[in-house]
Write a protein that holds these residues in place. Structure first.
Motif, short mmCIF file in Angstrom:
data_model
loop_
_atom_site.label_atom_id
_atom_site.label_comp_id
_atom_site.label_asym_id
_atom_site.label_seq_id
_atom_site.Cartn_x
_atom_site.Cartn_y
_atom_site.Cartn_z
N TRP A 134 2.42 3.87 3.99
CA TRP A 134 1.90 3.62 2.65
C TRP A 134 3.00 3.58 1.60
N ASN A 135 4.11 4.30 1.90
CA ASN A 135 5.18 4.40 0.91
C ASN A 135 6.32 3.41 1.15
N LEU A 185 6.34 -3.47 -3.93
CA LEU A 185 6.80 -4.79 -4.36
C LEU A 185 5.65 -5.78 -4.40
N LEU A 186 4.81 -5.70 -3.40
CA LEU A 186 3.66 -6.60 -3.36
C LEU A 186 2.72 -6.33 -4.54
N LEU A 187 2.47 -5.04 -4.80
CA LEU A 187 1.57 -4.70 -5.90
C LEU A 187 2.15 -5.13 -7.25
N LEU A 188 3.45 -5.28 -7.30
CA LEU A 188 4.07 -5.75 -8.53
C LEU A 188 4.09 -7.28 -8.58
N LEU A 200 13.24 -2.74 2.87
CA LEU A 200 11.85 -3.06 2.54
C LEU A 200 10.86 -2.31 3.42
N PHE A 201 11.25 -2.16 4.69
CA PHE A 201 10.27 -1.60 5.63
C PHE A 201 10.61 -0.18 6.08
N ARG A 202 11.68 0.34 5.58
CA ARG A 202 12.06 1.75 5.72
C ARG A 202 12.53 2.14 7.12
N TYR A 203 11.99 1.53 8.17
CA TYR A 203 12.35 1.88 9.55
C TYR A 203 13.02 0.68 10.21
N PRO A 218 -2.00 3.75 6.25
CA PRO A 218 -1.43 3.11 7.44
C PRO A 218 -0.18 3.86 7.92
N ALA A 219 0.03 3.81 9.24
CA ALA A 219 1.19 4.49 9.82
C ALA A 219 1.60 3.78 11.11
N LEU A 220 2.82 4.08 11.57
CA LEU A 220 3.36 3.51 12.80
C LEU A 220 3.45 4.63 13.83
N ALA A 221 2.67 4.52 14.92
CA ALA A 221 2.72 5.54 15.96
C ALA A 221 3.81 5.16 16.96
N VAL A 222 4.79 6.00 17.12
CA VAL A 222 5.93 5.64 17.95
C VAL A 222 6.50 6.89 18.61
N SER A 223 7.03 6.69 19.83
CA SER A 223 7.73 7.80 20.50
C SER A 223 9.14 7.89 19.96
N GLU A 224 9.57 9.06 19.68
CA GLU A 224 10.91 9.22 19.11
C GLU A 224 11.66 10.27 19.91
#
Lengths: 266, 754
Positions: free
Chosen positions: B728-729, B735-738, B5-8, B73-79
């Motif tokens: 955003w993806n 799912l929410l928009l549906l 669901l949350f991809r990461y 929207p995005a998640l800023a993270v050190s990788e």
């Protein structure tokens, strides 16, 4: 004639029983029971040995004792006079009145100081002897006074051996702490009874030399202080008599105060 | 599911932070959401009810989601950069890892389970992206020469020292790009100190922990801890507090035995506490003659116990001969004075020096060592008063002491560390003006504001008098112990003869402990014996002077009176420090030799000594050899010296410190190797979780170990780049928009308005 003599003796005895003890300087009231204090002057009540009369050598003893027995010699004036002095001369919180104590009850264990006189006449039942034995070894203190000469000593020891069959009696040296706990009593001398006023004699019977003796506990502390061949009780009783010399009364007070102080500190 | 669901992975969300990448200002977003919701509200205002409110909520949510996605929207993270970072894998090889991994006695050991996890999933996953270095660890780390041959790791080391191992790892990898640490252990360790945590935080290295071993404690009785004074007087009664924990033996009895060498000092049954709980049990024994002693405490094994190695503990105690000088001032001749003296005469370790005001101006002294001692009355100089370890104040008015003496008495407890006992009496406590004196703070009770609080016994026929009764604390106190069993002790006290007097001592202060009460004839219960710590010392009030009646009225030979006074005076005097004191931290060393010795030197006034020569601790080791440890003066604390010492051998150590002019003192400590691993054999999940969370890592169960590799990349340690992971993806958005319009449609159908 004999009947009259007997009646006279009975009447005198009844008088003595009614008023008790020495009455020359006024009657004594019964001891109040509501006074509570740290120290109580406890006089040992005991049963006289069979055959002992206490009438030898003394002056006027027989009629004064009456039914009370010899334990009450000089009682209660000697006790109360001494208590007056004790309260005045020390910081001991003492009761104003004497406390007769018998070995027939456990009440004796509430009074760690005992004063006994005429001990040549005492005797104990085995339970009483055991009680006095335990009392002394637990920390009680016994001061005996007013018995004189060889026969009195032997009779005293008969009773004492019922309590401590084997414990030795020792002479107290002048440097013993009991003679220095408050007053330095290096110049002790024989303290006579009231007979001195009329006779000038300081001794009674064959007790010519005062004996300062003791029975010690296992740690060397005096637990029975024996004042033999002296009459401290009479000295206290007669302390306010103009005829009785002050030096005897003063010495008797100092000895008594020292013994009480010793009993409360050792 | 989460990652679908949350991809990461969750670690990315845990370590990253939310950002909006759109060029439009972020504050416009909530305004637009509010405006859209407002317009919808305005349109629905005429038909407003519960149903329209639900429809309004759903439609507003759809608009809010769409607007949010427009703002990118995005998640800023050190990788971590693949292949450029090192992941350190630490595998516990202590003895506890040889225990079964599950509750059953059979099956793979914890070590086997850890190695299986590594080989099957964890290591291959890590190696796909990172360089890996595998270490075994116990109290030190050892890098595996051949990382492919994990069978080199054997669970044989005496102890786990996670803290020491992490320190070594940080030291060895200081110049390397360590991106994360994976630690596989059962957590059989006490913890990690704040300095190590700070060092880890400085390098931002997350620690991922994988826990092995059962989470449920085994069926076992464990003697967890023993508290024993470091020092005791010869032939004194010593109280130890034993902590016993159990699982599976609730309410059963276990026999506790205390030994010194082969000699049994005490033995008593212990009722075991409920499962998982700890019972603290006092046990008393005689210290015996002077010598440093190792006292062992042993619980007899119960049938079915999983381990017997945790049934024994041992402690060192330094039994010394050091006569205590106690000053007793009494304001009037009293029987209590005499009987206290007689009781203390039987105690070879107590020298009772007493002064009693025999007359208004005469003081009778006993126990003085020379004619000059106390010849001028109560001491007026600190060095004269502080030569005593304890002070007993009898029936003395507060005003008897000069202001200087009052200050000294206060300093006697506060600065010198002595013990002060106040007795009841006609000139004591409230009746002696102590409530209004400068010394009132010394007392463990707030005294009554009125006088006439002292009551003597009624010896007349039918007189009712006061008796003593222990409190629950007093039942097991070393001070009031007449017999060892607390219940029997309480009964013994209730059977004591009545007191010759008692005094209303007021109300115990917070922090004070009442060991015994007076049951007064008027029905009141008043504190009889109250104690408290005051400054470096102790104070106590015994609100009577009539305990002598116990001695006279109990059968000849009954020890109650003397025993009570011996114990009370020893409690009062024995802990009083000398001018030179020393301590070791910790006094018991488990699998480590790091001991810190501290000495405190005071002058005759018990102020920190200014001029002290260099101190040296002469330390006798278990093998009989002696070494010197020079002690350094503390720049912050005058009179304090310290030294670090490495106790390299297991066994007892005795340190002797001599300061000319200030005295000599000894202190003992002991090192145990391989003992700590015997206790708490279940997995210490709490420690592993705490370690992981405080460093930014996560705690994993072995079954989840395969997912661990996915959490590794999101770390700011090592060589990392800042990434903005688009949100955003995420499938959850679509799912929410549906689901939101579907929800509205479903409700409308239900209400029959479609």
């Amino acid at each position: 004639m004999k009947l009259a003599l007997v009646l006279l003796c009975v009447a005198i005895a009844a008088f003595a029983v009614q008023f008790g003890g020495y009455q020359r300087y006024g009657r004594f009231q019964p001891a109040p029971t509501n006074e509570r204090a740290e120290f109580a002057w406890s006089r040992l009540q005991y049963d006289p040995a069979v055959g002992s009369s206490g009438g030898f050598g003394g002056y006027g003893y027989g009629f004064r004792r009456g039914r009370r027995g010899l334990w009450s010699t000089d009682y209660p004036k000697a006790d109360r006079t001494f208590l007056d002095a004790l309260k005045r001369l020390t910081r001991i919180n003492a009761r104003s009145y004497e406390q007769p104590v018998s070995l027939s009850t456990d009440d004796v264990f509430n009074y760690p100081f005992l004063y006994a006189v005429q001990v040549q006449s005492w005797t104990f039942t085995p339970p009483e002897a055991l009680k006095l034995h335990d009392y002394l070894l637990k920390g009680g203190f016994l001061m005996v006074d007013d018995f004189h000469g060889t026969a009195d000593w032997d009779n005293f020891m008969l009773g004492m051996r019922m309590v401590f069959p084997n414990r030795p009696v020792v002479d107290l040296p002048d440097n013993d702490e009991i003679f220095h706990v408050l007053y330095n009593l290096d110049d002790k001398f024989q303290v006579p009874g009231e007979q001195f006023v009329n006779t000038g004699r300081t001794y009674e019977k064959d007790g010519y030399v005062p004996k300062w003796r003791a029975i010690r506990d296992d740690d060397g502390r005096v637990m029975v202080a024996i004042c033999h061949n002296m009459h401290l009780g009479d000295a206290w009783e007669w302390a306010d008599s103009p005829q009785y010399p002050e030096k005897f009364a003063g010495m008797a007070f100092r000895i008594g105060v020292n013994y009480v102080m010793y009993s409360m500190t050792h | 599911m989460f990652q679908f669901l949350f991809r990461y992975p969750p670690a990315a969300y845990a370590r990253g932070h939310f950002v909006l990448l759109a060029a439009w200002p972020a504050w416009v977003l909530p305004l637009l959401v509010i405006a859209a919701a407002g317009v919808l509200l305005w349109l629905l205002r005429r038909r407003w009810n519960r149903r329209t409110a639900a429809v309004w909520g759903l439609q507003s949510a759809v608009i809010a989601v769409i607007l949010l996605l427009l703002w990118q929207p995005a998640l800023a993270v050190s990788e971590l950069q693949p292949e450029q970072n090192i992941v350190a894998v630490l595998v516990d090889d202590s003895r506890s890892m040889a225990l079964p991994n599950a509750d059953a006695d059979s099956g793979p050991t914890r070590e086997q389970a850890a190695l299986n996890s590594l080989q099957s999933s964890l290591l291959p996953a890590l190696r796909r992206k990172y360089q890996t270095r595998v270490f075994s660890f116990d109290s030190k780390i050892t890098r595996l020469a051949d990382a492919g041959n994990l069978s080199q790791i054997k669970p044989a080391a005496l102890a786990t020292r996670i803290q020491d191992s992490l320190r070594q790892l940080l030291d060895q990898t200081g110049s390397l790009p360590v991106g994360a640490v994976v630690l596989l252990s059962d957590g059989a360790d006490a913890g990690v100190d704040s300095a190590t945590m700070a060092a880890l935080a400085a390098r931002h290295i997350p620690i991922h922990t994988v826990g092995f071993g059962s989470l449920q404690p085994p069926r076992d009785v464990s003697l967890d801890d023993v508290e024993l004074p470091a020092e005791a007087l010869a032939k004194s009664r010593v109280q130890a507090t034993v902590s016993v924990r159990q699982n599976g033996f609730a309410s059963q009895h276990a026999a506790l035995t205390v030994r010194s060498g082969n000699a049994i000092l005490a033995s008593q049954p212990i009722t075991l506490p409920p499962d998982g709980q700890t019972a603290t049990v006092p046990v008393m024994f005689n210290a015996g003659p002077a010598a440093p002693k190792t006292i062992s405490f042993e619980l007899a094994p119960l049938p079915g116990e999983s381990s017997r190695a945790d049934n024994t503990q041992s402690r060192l105690i330094n039994v010394v001969t050091r006569p205590q000088r106690v000053l007793y001032i009494e304001g009037e001749p009293r029987w209590e004075y005499k009987f206290i003296r007689r009781a203390e005469a039987k105690d070879s370790q107590i020298q009772l020096v007493s002064m009693v005001r025999a007359t208004q101006n005469k003081i009778y002294r006993q126990g003085v060592t020379d004619p000059a001692e106390l010849a001028d009355g109560f001491p007026a100089r600190a060095q004269d008063l502080f030569r005593y370890q304890a002070l007993i104040i009898g029936s003395v008015e507060a005003a008897y002491f000069t202001p200087l003496q009052q200050d000294l008495i206060q300093a006697f407890a506060e600065r010198r560390g002595g013990g002060i006992l106040f007795l009841g009496g006609q000139y004591s406590l409230a009746d002696g003006g102590w409530a209004d004196s400068a010394m009132a703070p010394l007392l463990p009770l707030t005294l009554p504001s009125h006088k006439a609080t002292f009551v003597r016994a009624d010896l007349g026929p039918g007189g009712k008098n006061a008796t003593a009764a222990l409190t629950s604390t007093g039942g097991s106190s070393i001070v009031t112990r007449l017999v060892d069993d607390p219940a029997a002790n309480a009964r013994k006290w209730r059977g004591l003869p009545f007191l010759m007097d008692y005094q209303d001592a007021g109300i115990p202060k917070p922090g004070a402990t009442v060991l015994a009460n007076v049951l007064a004839p008027d029905g009141r219960t008043l504190p009889l014996l109250t104690l408290e710590d005051y400054g470096r010392g102790r104070t106590a009030v015994l609100a009577t002077s009539g305990t002598w009646r116990w001695q006279m009225n109990l059968p000849l030979g009954d020890p109650s009176h003397d025993l009570f006074w011996n114990q009370l005076v020893r409690w009062l005097s024995a802990p009083s420090p000398g001018q030179l004191t020393a301590r070791v931290s910790p006094p018991t060393l488990y699998d480590s030799g790091a001991a810190h010795l501290t000495a405190d030197v005071r002058d005759a006034d018990y102020n920190p000594a200014a001029a002290v020569p260099t101190l040296t601790a002469h330390i006798q080791q278990p093998d009989g050899a002696a070494v010197d440890a020079p002690m350094q003066a503390s720049p912050q604390n005058p009179g304090e010296f310290s030294a670090d010492f490495n106790a390299s051998l297991p066994g007892p150590y005795l340190a002797t410190i001599n300061a000319p002019g200030f005295g000599q003192t000894t202190v003992s400590f002991e090192r145990f190797d391989g003992v700590a691993e015997n206790f708490h054999t279940e997995q210490n999940r709490d420690l592993l979780e705490r370690l992981a969370h405080q460093t930014g890592g996560a705690y994993w169960q072995p079954s989840q170990a395969g997912q661990l590799a996915a959490a590794i990349p999101y770390s700011s340690a090592g060589i990392a780049t800042q990434q903005n992971l688009p949100l955003w993806n995420l499938p959850i958005n679509f799912l929410l928009l549906l689901l939101l319009p579907l929800g509205e449609w479903f409700l409308r159908r239900k209400w029959g308005v479609v």
